[in-house]
Write a protein that holds these residues in place. Structure first.
Motif, short mmCIF file in Angstrom:
data_model
loop_
_atom_site.label_atom_id
_atom_site.label_comp_id
_atom_site.label_asym_id
_atom_site.label_seq_id
_atom_site.Cartn_x
_atom_site.Cartn_y
_atom_site.Cartn_z
N SER A 43 12.30 -9.51 8.67
CA SER A 43 12.65 -9.13 7.43
C SER A 43 13.73 -8.69 7.10
CB SER A 43 11.41 -8.10 7.75
OG SER A 43 11.70 -6.88 5.72
N SER A 44 14.28 -8.56 5.51
CA SER A 44 15.47 -7.82 5.10
C SER A 44 15.27 -6.57 4.82
CB SER A 44 15.44 -8.12 3.98
OG SER A 44 14.70 -9.02 2.97
N SER A 45 16.14 -5.93 5.68
CA SER A 45 15.78 -4.37 5.24
C SER A 45 17.15 -3.75 4.01
CB SER A 45 16.58 -3.59 6.69
OG SER A 45 17.50 -3.55 6.78
N ARG A 88 12.03 -1.27 6.47
CA ARG A 88 12.22 -2.46 6.95
C ARG A 88 10.81 -2.86 7.01
NH1 ARG A 88 11.94 -4.35 11.72
NH2 ARG A 88 12.65 -2.88 12.44
#
Lengths: 222, 677
Positions: free
Chosen positions: B56-58, B73
């Motif tokens: 996942s991008s955060s 996140r």
């Protein structure tokens, strides 16, 4: 007290004037007509102004001198004159049926005075002048507050607030010979404005309720 | 591309557009809800990617020095909650483009708070420290309060908003206490630190934290007896907001509860599970009991949410019981059931609230007794409501069936528990679930039948028109979701796996096929496969179609004749002859009179003899036991004490000055006594 001790007559005079201030405070507490109360307040202010004046001339302290002059002019003359004008306009002369009866209010005043002096007692060892001044200041504040508690007429309550302010004046004087000039002057002019505003308020109360009894103002609550 | 950042940006943009375009309601709706829909869509894609194994991008924003950063996140477990929230957010936003013209006089407020509400709610599962979590928690609550109290001119809305706000904040106090205690134990605000420090706490501290979490998150989730705010708040809000509150927001309570119990505290003694299971059974029964006799359609759905929260919590409670006794594979089965039902409930409850909203908009009433005959005027809306009703009543081939089936499997596996008391408890819970699903089906037969079938009862219902394309497409998406999740349970269970593993912080030994008998070693006692049932149904349908074709081939083409319903010889049928909702629920009212305490009053006005009544007045109402017995007495006491305290506030200047003077004197006396120490 500073190193250069003042001459004997002068410390006696300051003590006498302080006593007069206390007596006038009790006077306000016991007198029944409003003009006399205001006059007693004027006497108290003048007496305190005079004491400040005496403290300012030996050794000479210019700013205390200025403060004394302004205090005498504003608190001794202008404010009493304005209060007289108010009671003339609303034509109310007497404090009838106070919240706290006159004998009891005197007794309470005596108790508060004793308490104030007792509280300040431990300080008198280190700096007797400041301790006495503080005791007087505390007494005046307590008596002013007690006056406001016990009376119903708005004008008397204004006088009570003014007595509290006189107490503050004494406190400032005894701790450092007055606060810085600008603060003291600001305080006195604040007081002037406050008295004018309260005067207007008294008129409003009078015109709304046809009375200046503050017990009528009891509807503003949750 | 950072989808999380993009979503945050789009939500804020949507709120700003709603405020800026307040003079052009149609533009404000399109821009505000469009941007919310895009944001939700990007979050949905991000969560699905995360569940499928992507990183996942955060989003990390620097916070103040004393506190933690704003850190967001998605973990697979968070993604499992973020996905239904944003899926429902997407559908509700699309729906609102058409629907919200109802509220065009307050378009700015509605659009702005709607976007902010969605922002707080969909970022909540992504929060990675207590500070960000609590921020989102309060953000969500406050924004939704403004949405509940949108029609603040109505005293009903104000009251609903007030109850909602007070109860949410009382619950939030427990959540804050929970996180502050965990912070004190872990020495950091980060969830990673909580996960490391929590399991090492002494048993007493763990018990206290469990109870805090149960009350705090239970209030948000609507667990009985803390569910009191739901039936007030959900009907008061606009329907697309109700859908989100009921379908998504109460799930954040489940999220917090699971996170605390399994991740932070690492499971607990068996009595935690027993308490939760008992509370869940009570919740589902209470919820469905009140849903059954409710005639306000949105309040009915709100009570039904209480019931479904009970079903979800049953799975969670059973999972805790199994884990406490070391039956890991059954614990995983129970958790899968709970999480599956969480996702399902978001879809079908969202669908039901949205279609109820369209009905409301067309008929201008929430009382189903006044509707009727809407299936002829709004056939597609009726179809969507029917699909939602079938899902919530756990009828195959829709999704509600799969998760309730799994929950049954889990509860019936209670046979495998070692102690007699827990075995009995788990079977009692299974019985409660059976009763609940039966009553829920009855409840939706009533809701659908009375609202959509027969003849319209009021003019508004007679003049109703089909919902707009926006509304229908949003409902269509959710209806397809209900069908898809019911037909392909294997796919969903595959997505649940990483989520549960991230909740447990480690790989888990799942059953090879949880839909089949849970434990072959203990003997098969229940097998079914929705796909097999569907195949059966499909072949039955094919057989029926073939039979019909054969009949037509033999008997020639059929002629359709439109004739009125046979009325036993009466000249005509009027709406007054219809079966009412109150009458439908009457047997239940009598059967469960110990819960409802019904009051009935019949008064007759006669001319000369009782055989010729001029008019008959009938009124019936029920007592809300929890409100009257559990909340009323302490509330009354509180008000009494407050009234006594109010005497202090006499209103007299002299008395106030007296307080002041007394305080100063008391302080002086104190200093005298203390002697300037």
């Amino acid at each position: 007290m500073s190193a250069a001790a003042p001459p004997f007559w002068m410390s006696q005079a300051v003590t006498f004037l302080s006593a007069m201030a206390l007596v006038s405070a009790f006077g306000i507490l016991s007198l029944r007509t409003l003009p006399l109360c205001i006059r007693a307040y004027a006497v108290q202010s003048l007496v305190l102004g005079l004491a400040a004046f005496l403290l300012a001339i030996h050794p000479v302290r210019a700013h205390v001198l200025g403060i004394a002059a302004v205090a005498i002019l504003v608190k001794g003359l202008a404010i009493p004159w304005f209060l007289f004008k108010i009671i003339e306009d609303v034509s109310i002369k007497r404090e009838t049926e106070p919240f706290v009866s006159y004998p009891f209010s005197m007794l309470g005043g005596v108790g508060l005075t004793l308490l104030s002096y007792a509280v300040m007692e431990p300080l008198s060892g280190s700096d007797p002048f400041a301790a006495r001044g503080f005791a007087l200041a505390l007494t005046l504040m307590q008596l002013g507050l007690w006056l406001m508690v016990g009376r119903k007429k708005a004008v008397t309550q204004v006088v009570g607030l003014l007595v509290v302010e006189n107490g503050l004046f004494v406190a400032a004087l005894s701790v450092s010979f007055g606060m810085p000039m600008i603060v003291e002057l600001g305080l006195i002019f604040d007081l002037l404005v406050a008295v004018v505003v309260m005067g207007l308020l008294v008129f409003r109360i009078q015109s709304t309720y046809a009375s200046i009894n503050t017990e009528r103002l009891s509807r503003l609550k949750g | 591309m950072n989808f999380i950042l993009a979503a945050a940006f789009l939500f804020v943009l949507g709120a700003a557009a709603g405020i800026a375009l307040g003079r052009w309601p149609a533009a404000a709706r399109l821009a505000g809800y469009g941007s919310a829909a895009l944001a939700s869509l990007s979050l949905l894609l991000e969560s699905l990617a995360c569940l499928l194994g992507g990183a996942s991008s955060s989003l990390i924003l620097p916070g103040t020095a004393a506190l933690a950063d704003f850190s967001f996140r998605l973990t697979p477990f968070g993604a499992l909650f973020c996905a239904p929230i944003s899926a429902l957010g997407f559908a509700a936003s699309v729906y609102a483009v058409g629907y919200a013209e109802e509220h065009d006089d307050k378009v700015s407020r509605l659009v702005a708070f709607y976007n902010l509400f969605l922002l707080g709610m969909s970022f909540l599962p992504a929060a990675q420290n207590a500070f960000s979590f609590l921020l989102c928690w309060e953000w969500m609550t406050v924004a939704s309060f403004f949405l509940v109290a949108l029609d603040h001119e109505k005293s009903e809305s104000r009251r609903a908003g007030y109850i909602y706000f007070v109860m949410s904040q009382a619950g939030a106090a427990f959540v804050f206490a929970l996180f502050f205690l965990l912070r004190a134990a872990a020495g950091s605000w980060e969830f990673e630190a909580f996960k490391a420090a929590g399991p090492l706490l002494p048993a007493g501290a763990k018990n206290a934290l469990f109870l805090l979490a149960l009350i705090g998150f239970g209030t948000k989730a609507g667990m009985a007896p803390l569910h009191l705010w739901l039936p007030y708040a959900h009907p008061a809000a606009p329907s697309h907001v109700s859908a989100l509150m009921s379908g998504a927001m109460i799930k954040t309570g489940i999220y917090g509860l699971l996170l605390t119990i399994f991740s932070f505290l690492g499971g607990g003694p068996w009595w935690w599970g027993a308490v939760l299971l008992a509370a869940a059974a009570a919740t589902s029964l209470i919820g469905v009991a009140y849903a059954l006799i409710e005639n306000d359609i949105k309040r009915l759905l709100a009570y039904c949410s209480v019931e479904n929260i009970g079903v979800i919590l049953m799975g969670v409670g059973a999972g805790m019981l199994f884990r406490a006794f070391g039956r890991e594979e059954l614990a995983l089965l129970s958790l899968s059931a709970a999480l599956y039902h969480t996702v399902n409930h978001a879809l079908f409850k969202g669908l039901l609230f949205l279609s109820a909203g369209s009905v409301l908009k067309a008929a201008h009433t929430r009382n189903i007794e006044e509707m009727g005959g809407l299936i002829k005027r709004m056939p597609l809306t009726a179809l969507c409501f029917l699909i939602g009703s079938m899902s919530i009543s756990a009828l195959p081939p829709f999704n509600g069936f799969v998760s309730e089936w799994l929950t049954f499997q889990a509860l019936l596996s209670g046979f495998n528990l070692p102690t007699m008391s827990t075995r009995i408890l788990s079977l009692l819970a299974a019985a409660a679930l059976a009763l609940t699903s039966g009553l829920a089906a009855a409840c939706f037969v009533k809701a659908f039948g009375v609202a959509f079938l027969a003849l319209p009862r009021i003019d508004n219902a007679r003049r109703a028109v089909e919902a707009s394309v926006w509304e229908l497409s949003a409902m269509g998406i959710l209806a397809l979701g209900c069908l898809g999740l019911g037909l392909f349970p294997g796919v969903v269970l595959g997505l649940l796996k990483p989520a549960i593993e991230s909740l447990n912080s480690g790989p888990a030994a799942f059953l090879p096929n949880p839909l089949l008998a849970p434990s072959a070693a203990d003997g098969p006692y229940g097998q079914a496969l929705p796909a097999a049932l569907v195949a059966l149904a499909a072949s039955a349908a094919a057989a029926a179609a073939a039979a019909a074709a054969a009949a037509r081939w033999i008997g020639g083409p059929a002629r359709a004749r439109r004739v009125p319903t046979w009325a036993c010889g009466l000249p005509e049928l009027t709406p007054r002859m219809e079966y009412t909702a109150t009458a439908f629920s009457k047997p239940f009212r009598l059967l469960f009179s110990f819960i409802y305490r019904p009051l009935r009053e019949v008064s007759q006005e006669c001319v000369s003899s009782p055989y010729f009544p001029r008019n008959i007045r009938y009124s019936s109402k029920i007592t809300y036991l929890i409100r009257e017995k559990l909340y009323r007495p302490p509330l009354r006491l509180f008000l009494k004490v407050s009234h006594m305290a109010r005497r202090l506030q006499a209103g007299s200047v002299n008395v106030y000055l007296g307080y002041l003077s007394a305080a100063v004197t008391a302080l002086l006396l104190l200093s005298l006594w203390g002697g300037w120490r």
